[in-house]
Design an enzyme around this catalytic site. Structure first.
Site, PDB file in Angstrom:
ATOM      1  N   HIS A  86      -2.951   2.752  -0.699  1.00  0.00           N
ATOM      2  CA  HIS A  86      -2.226   3.018  -1.965  1.00  0.00           C
ATOM      3  C   HIS A  86      -0.720   2.995  -1.716  1.00  0.00           C
ATOM      4  O   HIS A  86       0.040   2.360  -2.457  1.00  0.00           O
ATOM      5  CB  HIS A  86      -2.631   4.372  -2.555  1.00  0.00           C
ATOM      6  CG  HIS A  86      -1.629   4.906  -3.535  1.00  0.00           C
ATOM      7  ND1 HIS A  86      -0.520   5.644  -3.144  1.00  0.00           N
ATOM      8  CD2 HIS A  86      -1.543   4.773  -4.883  1.00  0.00           C
ATOM      9  CE1 HIS A  86       0.196   5.936  -4.218  1.00  0.00           C
ATOM     10  NE2 HIS A  86      -0.405   5.432  -5.283  1.00  0.00           N
ATOM     11  N   ASP A 101      -9.224   8.071  -8.190  1.00  0.00           N
ATOM     12  CA  ASP A 101      -8.609   8.934  -7.166  1.00  0.00           C
ATOM     13  C   ASP A 101      -9.682   9.805  -6.506  1.00  0.00           C
ATOM     14  O   ASP A 101      -9.724   9.950  -5.279  1.00  0.00           O
ATOM     15  CB  ASP A 101      -7.539   9.814  -7.835  1.00  0.00           C
ATOM     16  CG  ASP A 101      -6.597  10.470  -6.840  1.00  0.00           C
ATOM     17  OD1 ASP A 101      -6.419   9.921  -5.730  1.00  0.00           O
ATOM     18  OD2 ASP A 101      -6.031  11.524  -7.167  1.00  0.00           O
ATOM     19  N   HIS A 109      -1.706   5.898 -10.231  1.00  0.00           N
ATOM     20  CA  HIS A 109      -2.060   6.243  -8.854  1.00  0.00           C
ATOM     21  C   HIS A 109      -3.537   5.933  -8.548  1.00  0.00           C
ATOM     22  O   HIS A 109      -3.850   5.224  -7.595  1.00  0.00           O
ATOM     23  CB  HIS A 109      -1.761   7.742  -8.646  1.00  0.00           C
ATOM     24  CG  HIS A 109      -2.264   8.301  -7.357  1.00  0.00           C
ATOM     25  ND1 HIS A 109      -1.578   8.156  -6.170  1.00  0.00           N
ATOM     26  CD2 HIS A 109      -3.388   9.012  -7.064  1.00  0.00           C
ATOM     27  CE1 HIS A 109      -2.260   8.756  -5.195  1.00  0.00           C
ATOM     28  NE2 HIS A 109      -3.354   9.281  -5.713  1.00  0.00           N
ATOM     29  N   HIS A 129      -5.691   6.227   0.782  1.00  0.00           N
ATOM     30  CA  HIS A 129      -4.370   6.641   0.285  1.00  0.00           C
ATOM     31  C   HIS A 129      -3.227   5.961   1.030  1.00  0.00           C
ATOM     32  O   HIS A 129      -2.153   5.747   0.456  1.00  0.00           O
ATOM     33  CB  HIS A 129      -4.219   8.171   0.285  1.00  0.00           C
ATOM     34  CG  HIS A 129      -4.745   8.788  -0.971  1.00  0.00           C
ATOM     35  ND1 HIS A 129      -6.088   8.969  -1.196  1.00  0.00           N
ATOM     36  CD2 HIS A 129      -4.110   9.226  -2.100  1.00  0.00           C
ATOM     37  CE1 HIS A 129      -6.266   9.501  -2.405  1.00  0.00           C
ATOM     38  NE2 HIS A 129      -5.077   9.667  -2.977  1.00  0.00           N
TER      39      HIS A 129
HETATM   40 ZN   LIG Z   1      -4.657  10.653  -4.738  1.00  0.00          ZN
END
Ligand SMILES: [Zn+2]
Length: 364
Positions: free
Chosen positions: A259, A173, A273, A256
């Site tokens: 993601h 992340d 995540h 993101h």
């Molecule tokens: Zn994140």
């Protein structure tokens, strides 16, 4: 547009930090009674320390067990409990979903909030943002609140006891922060607080990247052996504070959004995540046409900390164009952060970048 930088009131990390929960809350002006929303594992590890700390100040507090996802329903049930008890402060303790739920509930109740992550798996704790999911685990919305947490308290002893996979996911992340921040800087697109980035936020994002590359692998070795080492201290700070301040005050971009596209595919729901963001980072690098040696260095680093580098690592077949197009379409929907890239991005470009990144990774 104004430049905006924001952060929590106070960030504290250290060995056995849970012992100081009430004292650190008191130091930023938080008041009892307190409702503590906790995951099962955080409660089993830290309840004694919380109780002792609250007792020392004579603070009344209750614990609410959290078992679910961060959904609108869960948030509403924490709000209802907080109102029934008439608490003046909320604490969220555990993983990202507990923290996001507690933060959202505190903002609805307009009371102060302390967040105590028990794992360093995302950069969300310092932010004023909760990612809300639907009952099926798909990203529903980003809720952005007026206030960052009053306190973020990170107990390194808990982080060192957690499975190393969580720390690695936090590294994945945090790896995205510099690249997304750089995209927003180049495009002069707004950060998560609707302002332009500052030199401070960009410097933190860059330092986050350097810190991760320098210490990521050593920190994973420390956690695999349940040790708190200087490398782990630096990586917990990078995963949590540097990445958190960097992403919120510099902005998100392609990684993101990709993601969020990946969450459309059921096979990815078993992954964390940060593990999905990792594929987002590689896809962003391919989309931006970063030089091959640089791309390969990033893939080698990801392998050194056991993070995914191929679509198949998330259960996705790179040749299944239906799946690839579903991810790409969701990643490029209007309002997505992928449109913060310094050039127009279409779903077709993302579909190609997903497969290009996969093919390039296969060669490392
Ligand atoms: Zn994140």
């Amino acid at each position: 547009m104004m430049q905006v930088f924001c952060s929590p009131l106070r960030y504290v990390q250290g060995i056995s930090a849970s012992n100081q929960l009430a004292q650190q809350m008191d130091a930023v002006g938080m008041k009892p009674p307190v409702l503590l929303v906790a995951s099962k594992s955080a409660r089993s590890q830290a309840e004694k320390a919380w109780q002792e700390s609250m007792k020392q100040l004579g603070w009344e507090f209750s614990i609410l067990d959290f078992t679910g996802e961060c959904t609108p329903k869960e948030i509403d049930s924490v709000v209802a409990r907080a109102k029934t008890l008439g608490v003046k402060s909320l604490v969220g303790a555990g993983g990202g979903k507990v923290l996001d739920t507690a933060r959202a509930a505190a903002n609805i109740c307009n009371i102060s909030i302390a967040l105590a992550p028990s794992i360093a798996s995302t950069d969300a704790p310092t932010s004023a943002l909760s990612v809300v999911y639907d009952e099926q685990g798909k990203v529903l919305e980003y809720r952005i609140f007026k206030r960052n947490p009053d306190l973020v308290l990170v107990d390194l002893s808990l982080i060192a006891q957690a499975p190393v996979r969580f720390l690695a996911a936090g590294i994945g992340d945090a790896l995205s922060t510099y690249f997304e921040s750089d995209a927003c800087r180049l495009s002069r697109k707004p950060n998560m607080r609707s302002g332009l980035s500052t030199q401070a936020a960009f410097a933190l994002a860059r330092f986050c990247f350097d810190s991760i590359i320098a210490d990521g692998a050593d920190a994973c070795v420390a956690v695999a052996n349940k040790i708190v080492s200087p490398a782990l201290e630096r990586i917990v700070e990078a995963n949590t504070l540097l990445s958190g301040l960097g992403f919120e005050s510099s902005g998100l971009a392609a990684a993101h959004a990709i993601h969020n596209g990946l969450t459309m595919i059921p096979s990815t729901h078993d992954f964390l995540h940060g593990e999905k963001v990792t594929i987002g980072v590689l896809t962003q690098l391919a989309l931006e046409g970063k030089p091959r040696p640089f791309f390969q260095d990033i893939v080698r680093f990801l392998k050194s900390v056991n993070l995914p580098t191929r679509l198949k690592d998330l259960g996705i077949d790179a040749n299944d164009l239906n799946v690839i197009n579903t991810i790409a379409k969701r990643a490029t929907q209007p309002g997505e952060t992928i449109h913060n890239e310094p050039f127009p991005v279409t779903a077709a470009m993302v579909a190609d970048a997903l497969r290009a990144a996969d093919a390039l990774s296969a060669q490392v």
